[in-house]
Design an enzyme around this catalytic site. Structure first.
Site, PDB file in Angstrom:
ATOM      1  N   GLY A  53       0.821  -1.197   0.000  1.00 37.71           N
ATOM      2  CA  GLY A  53       0.000   0.000   0.000  1.00 37.71           C
ATOM      3  C   GLY A  53       0.855   1.247   0.000  1.00 37.71           C
ATOM      4  O   GLY A  53       1.935   1.292   0.600  1.00 37.71           O
ATOM      5  N   SER A  54       0.392   2.279  -0.680  1.00 37.17           N
ATOM      6  CA  SER A  54       1.078   3.569  -0.626  1.00 37.17           C
ATOM      7  C   SER A  54       0.889   4.188   0.754  1.00 37.17           C
ATOM      8  O   SER A  54       0.082   3.727   1.560  1.00 37.17           O
ATOM      9  CB  SER A  54       0.536   4.482  -1.716  1.00 37.17           C
ATOM     10  OG  SER A  54       0.801   3.956  -3.006  1.00 37.17           O
ATOM     11  N   GLY A  55       1.665   5.223   1.035  1.00 32.88           N
ATOM     12  CA  GLY A  55       1.611   5.860   2.337  1.00 32.88           C
ATOM     13  C   GLY A  55       2.799   5.536   3.217  1.00 32.88           C
ATOM     14  O   GLY A  55       2.924   6.090   4.316  1.00 32.88           O
ATOM     15  N   HIS A  56       3.684   4.633   2.737  1.00 33.92           N
ATOM     16  CA  HIS A  56       4.863   4.246   3.510  1.00 33.92           C
ATOM     17  C   HIS A  56       6.146   4.803   2.890  1.00 33.92           C
ATOM     18  O   HIS A  56       7.235   4.322   3.185  1.00 33.92           O
ATOM     19  CB  HIS A  56       4.970   2.727   3.589  1.00 33.92           C
ATOM     20  CG  HIS A  56       3.753   2.066   4.152  1.00 33.92           C
ATOM     21  ND1 HIS A  56       3.229   2.396   5.381  1.00 33.92           N
ATOM     22  CD2 HIS A  56       2.947   1.100   3.650  1.00 33.92           C
ATOM     23  CE1 HIS A  56       2.159   1.655   5.619  1.00 33.92           C
ATOM     24  NE2 HIS A  56       1.961   0.866   4.581  1.00 33.92           N
ATOM     25  N   LYS A 104       5.978  -8.108   2.495  1.00 32.09           N
ATOM     26  CA  LYS A 104       5.701  -7.850   3.901  1.00 32.09           C
ATOM     27  C   LYS A 104       4.550  -8.738   4.349  1.00 32.09           C
ATOM     28  O   LYS A 104       3.606  -8.970   3.599  1.00 32.09           O
ATOM     29  CB  LYS A 104       5.337  -6.375   4.129  1.00 32.09           C
ATOM     30  CG  LYS A 104       6.434  -5.400   3.732  1.00 32.09           C
ATOM     31  CD  LYS A 104       6.124  -3.974   4.159  1.00 32.09           C
ATOM     32  CE  LYS A 104       4.835  -3.425   3.628  1.00 32.09           C
ATOM     33  NZ  LYS A 104       4.762  -3.400   2.146  1.00 32.09           N
ATOM     34  N   ASP A 109      -1.122  -8.636   0.914  1.00 31.63           N
ATOM     35  CA  ASP A 109       0.129  -8.688   0.156  1.00 31.63           C
ATOM     36  C   ASP A 109       0.534 -10.129  -0.135  1.00 31.63           C
ATOM     37  O   ASP A 109       0.898 -10.476  -1.263  1.00 31.63           O
ATOM     38  CB  ASP A 109       1.250  -7.995   0.934  1.00 31.63           C
ATOM     39  CG  ASP A 109       1.085  -6.485   1.012  1.00 31.63           C
ATOM     40  OD1 ASP A 109       0.003  -5.991   0.647  1.00 31.63           O
ATOM     41  OD2 ASP A 109       2.031  -5.807   1.444  1.00 31.63           O
ATOM     42  N   HIS A 215       0.133   0.610   9.673  1.00 30.04           N
ATOM     43  CA  HIS A 215      -1.171   1.051   9.162  1.00 30.04           C
ATOM     44  C   HIS A 215      -2.026   1.637  10.276  1.00 30.04           C
ATOM     45  O   HIS A 215      -3.216   1.869  10.080  1.00 30.04           O
ATOM     46  CB  HIS A 215      -1.918  -0.134   8.539  1.00 30.04           C
ATOM     47  CG  HIS A 215      -1.153  -0.845   7.489  1.00 30.04           C
ATOM     48  ND1 HIS A 215      -0.427  -2.002   7.750  1.00 30.04           N
ATOM     49  CD2 HIS A 215      -0.971  -0.580   6.183  1.00 30.04           C
ATOM     50  CE1 HIS A 215       0.159  -2.405   6.634  1.00 30.04           C
ATOM     51  NE2 HIS A 215      -0.149  -1.570   5.678  1.00 30.04           N
TER      52      HIS A 215
END
Length: 329
Positions: A53-56, A104, A109, A215
């Site tokens: 996921g984006s945001g990391h 991960k 995932d 998250h």
């Protein structure tokens, strides 16, 4: 919600346009939302892909380049990429030596990477990262979460692949890193997902969440906010209790910002962490300090320790050239 965005629904697409503009040495497939090395596929070299996921950020696209990943798949914020993205990435980096998937340990995932591996003819080996000692199971996982060790696996397995090692050896390096790394994090604030427009969880002033996930998953406990020395001890103690880091060639110590914590505070934390490790008889051989696996605008920090040997230290010192890490070139 005060954020530098255009449309919450287009945050990932707009960010990838920025990646393409800022880093012309990379190639961005905007339709599939995959960031490639500009020279991919590299003939005769094992291809490395990861994603999530984006945001990391800078994980994962910020680690695409010589010495690390060959491609990274960008999912929606805190949402796994879909198998079609992983198929496109796998096929796009296949230089004839096979492809390593660095995954991960989050349910989406793991499932989507497994599906993608079954959809390609390329030889694929997957290594699942599960270094977080905070909790055994979480909202997103079965087993331990994959956190800071992901960065170390991408660097060290990437260096091994750059040496034209075969797929089995590159995968062995990734497994060794994962087996010898442990992480723990703390949140001082929540993060705000653009599409939600409000904090993911409620964390009152003067409170912190120990053992938080990337998250916003709950951790081990909520306690009053402490000093840097107190927080460092809360993070280091369970890490040292989970694996013997004494002896050998020392450790790679990684102190990471969750996004909003500035470097001055990270270095305050590093000073406390290094003192705790010295007291415990753990020698630091290499260090990494900075925001490398984040959770949007969350304030907080994480500690990752990797028990190193001569091989891992040589791979760590190998040249790397990516948007987020660059040395020796």
């Amino acid at each position: 919600m005060n954020k530098l965005i255009n449309d919450p629904a287009r945050v990932v697409a707009d960010a990838l346009r920025g990646v393409a503009a800022a880093h012309p040495e990379l190639r961005v497939d905007h339709e599939q939302r995959v960031v490639f090395r500009g020279d991919a596929p590299v003939r005769g070299k094992v291809g490395l892909i990861s994603g999530g996921g984006s945001g990391h950020e800078p994980l994962h696209a910020g680690f695409v380049g010589m010495g690390m990943l060959d491609a990274a798949c960008a999912g929606e914020v805190f949402t796994s990429p879909v198998p079609d993205q992983m198929v496109a990435a796998t096929q796009g980096v296949d230089g004839g030596a096979g492809v390593l998937h660095i995954v991960k340990n989050y349910t989406g995932d793991v499932m989507n990477f497994e599906m993608a591996a079954e959809m390609v003819e390329t030889e694929v080996v997957a290594v699942v990262i599960d270094d977080d000692v905070a909790v055994q199971d979480s909202l997103y996982t079965a087993g331990r979460r994959g956190v800071g060790a992901t960065v170390l696996v991408e660097k060290l397995a990437g260096a091994a692949a750059e040496q034209s090692r075969p797929l089995a050896e590159v995968a062995d390096v990734a497994r060794k890193v994962n087996a010898n790394a442990r992480s723990m994090g703390v949140a001082l604030t929540s993060c705000t997902v653009p599409a939600a427009g409000k904090p993911t969880f409620d964390l009152p002033d003067g409170q912190m969440e120990v053992g938080i996930g990337i998250h916003g998953e709950p951790g081990r406990r909520r306690v009053p906010t402490g000093t840097a020395a107190e927080v460092a001890e809360m993070l280091v103690t369970p890490v040292l209790a989970d694996l013997d880091f004494t002896g050998g060639d020392g450790v790679i110590a990684f102190v990471n910002s969750m996004g909003a914590t500035p470097l001055i505070e990270l270095y305050v934390m590093y000073a406390e962490i290094s003192a705790l490790l010295e007291k415990a008889g753990v020698r630091i051989a290499r260090s990494l300090v900075g925001p490398y696996i984040t959770s949007l605008d969350m304030a907080g920090a994480s500690v990752t320790l990797l028990k190193a040997d001569d091989e891992l230290l040589r791979l760590w010192d190998a040249p790397v050239s990516t948007p987020a890490l660059r040395w020796g070139v």
